[in-house]
Enzyme design. Structure first.
Site, PDB file in Angstrom:
ATOM      1  N   ARG A   1       1.081  -1.153   0.634  1.00  0.00           N
ATOM      2  CA  ARG A   1      -0.249  -0.244  -0.174  1.00  0.00           C
ATOM      3  C   ARG A   1       0.825   1.613  -0.012  1.00  0.00           C
ATOM      4  NH1 ARG A   1      -5.890   0.362   1.926  1.00  0.00           N
ATOM      5  NH2 ARG A   1      -6.305  -1.490   1.655  1.00  0.00           N
TER       6      ARG A   1
ATOM      7  N   TYR B   1      -0.529 -13.013  -0.574  1.00  0.00           N
ATOM      8  CA  TYR B   1       0.372 -12.714  -1.665  1.00  0.00           C
ATOM      9  C   TYR B   1       1.302 -11.813  -1.786  1.00  0.00           C
ATOM     10  CZ  TYR B   1      -2.986  -8.663  -1.787  1.00  0.00           C
ATOM     11  OH  TYR B   1      -3.558  -7.205  -1.025  1.00  0.00           O
TER      12      TYR B   1
ATOM     13  N   ASP C   1     -15.199   4.549   0.691  1.00  0.00           N
ATOM     14  CA  ASP C   1     -15.517   4.156   1.502  1.00  0.00           C
ATOM     15  C   ASP C   1     -16.115   5.031   2.669  1.00  0.00           C
ATOM     16  OD1 ASP C   1     -13.967   2.072   1.196  1.00  0.00           O
ATOM     17  OD2 ASP C   1     -12.549   2.263   2.805  1.00  0.00           O
TER      18      ASP C   1
END
Ligand SMILES: Cc1cc2nc3c(=O)[nH]c(=O)nc-3n(C[C@H](O)[C@H](O)[C@H](O)COP(=O)(O)OP(=O)(O)OC[C@H]3O[C@@H](n4cnc5c(N)ncnc54)[C@H](O)[C@@H]3O)c2cc1C
Length: 381
Positions: free
Chosen positions: A103, A210, A290
């Protein structure tokens, strides 16, 4: 036109890039005094990378992103492969890749690019406390008492959006019944067979793992159910014994991965939702990401939908004569799609909870989701 964005997360920064590219002046107000690496990964499906590449981020993302050659669904206890998925060549199919990233690498690429094309547009240490629409402008009051004005304010302040609660609906976030732990493992500490993408399911728990950052780190998100959750924030350090104990019934490979996470670098947080909100704009303020439509993470599409919102809202503002027309077109364009993704993410979570079988895991059709074109697709549908 002077546009202010409250929140410098994925949605706010993408909006700033898209508006700047459209020639509209923008300022992003972020409450944090510095943007920090929260140690987590993110999947960027082609519907997200289409926007990010259009905004000029492709070369920066490709420096660290990973495209998984294959992904597997595995049985939690035995580690046996239940389903093996070889992703399509999305570059060939859609012209853009499917990426997995740290991120921070994504956020850093966005911040650096914004600093190049709109120097000084990102203001840190600027918590937006209050918004007041006054005719053709909005008065912005910050936590430290400062006041600014803007023609439009885009509230991209995340799932815990205080601005949504003040201006749109006082209903607080609702605990979803899921708790998640996230961590990063140095890939060099793992045997080769564990350096791959997989989701392991069973007993009401699942772990998605991952590779990120050129394959140097393995990201994991481990989810379990709880009846209640009282802690606030998404960076609560989790004691190693706690999450190892929670996932002790998982196969040895999965437990090895969990045990190799750096001490003190696994964090936990409760997953929350909110009641669906029909209208995301009021006066000259509009919600995005969001703050407008939080969704559970099981589809890997929350950030992607914030990125799509950003591109569509910038197109609406650039093409419509008034903010009201732009907001109405944005709402019509984004409402149905984000509602569908929100519902699908919740359903996917339920499917992950039962005893895992090939039948219970069937039914995903990601290409439909990935084909969405926020850059050039029609508005208002
Ligand atoms: C476990 C997990 C895994 C996920 N995995 C994926 C994935 O693989 N792919 C994907 O697409 N999505 C994923 N998501 C979803 C994704 O992280 C979110 O949807 C995305 O971060 C939303 O972006 P946002 O900009 O709306 O909010 P945020 O990223 O939360 O940003 C909000 C920003 O606003 C700031 N802020 C808050 N209040 C104020 C204020 N009053 N004034 C100024 N600033 C303020 C905050 O500090 C923050 O920087 C995942 C989510 C979770 C929980």
């Amino acid at each position: 036109m002077k546009i202010a964005i409250a929140g410098g997360g994925i949605g706010g920064l993408t909006t700033a890039l898209a508006l700047t590219q459209a020639g509209i002046a923008v300022t992003v107000y972020e409450r944090s005094s510095q943007l920090v690496d929260l140690g987590a990964g993110i999947t960027l499906a082609p519907n997200a990378t289409r926007v990010l590449y259009h905004l000029g981020l492709g070369p920066a993302l490709e420096q660290t992103a990973v495209t998984p050659p294959v992904s597997e669904y595995r049985h939690y206890r035995t580690g046996a492969v239940i389903m093996r998925m070889v992703p399509k060549d999305y570059r060939q199919l859609f012209g853009v890749p499917y990426l997995r990233m740290h991120r921070w690498d994504l956020q850093e690429a966005m911040i650096n690019h914004l600093a190049e094309i709109a120097p000084g547009a990102l203001k840190l240490n600027a918590r937006v406390e209050q918004l007041e629409s006054r005719g053709s402008e909005v008065k912005i009051t910050f936590g430290d008492g400062r006041v600014e004005t803007a023609d439009i304010v885009i509230a991209a302040d995340g799932i815990r959006s205080a601005l949504r609660e003040k201006l749109f609906s006082p209903a607080p976030p609702v605990f979803s019944g899921y708790v998640a732990w996230r961590g990063l493992v140095d890939t060099a500490t793992l045997p080769p067979q564990l350096r791959e993408s997989a989701v392991a399911f069973g007993q009401g728990r699942h772990i998605n793992r991952y590779l990120v950052r050129r394959g140097e780190l393995l990201n994991f998100v481990a989810v379990a159910q709880r009846t209640q959750w009282a802690e606030e924030g998404w960076a609560i350090p989790a004691p190693r014994d706690e999450f190892l104990d929670e996932f002790s019934s998982f196969d040895e490979g999965t437990r090895t991965i969990l045990s190799r996470a750096a001490q003190g670098q696994v964090f936990k947080w409760g997953l929350f939702g909110r009641p669906w909100l029909e209208q995301w704009h009021s006066g000259r303020v509009v919600l995005l990401g969001d703050a407008a439509h939080p969704m559970l993470p099981f589809l890997g599409q929350g950030g992607a939908n914030a990125i799509e919102d950003a591109m569509i809202l910038a197109r609406c503002l650039a093409s419509q004569a008034t903010p009201q027309q732009a907001f109405a077109l944005y709402q019509a364009s984004r409402g149905p799609r984000t509602r569908k993704a929100t519902d699908e993410a919740a359903k996917r979570g339920e499917r992950y909870l039962g005893e895992p079988t090939a039948d219970s895991l069937k039914g995903d059709n990601p290409e439909g989701q990935y084909a969405y074109d926020a850059v050039a697709g029609p508005l208002g549908v």
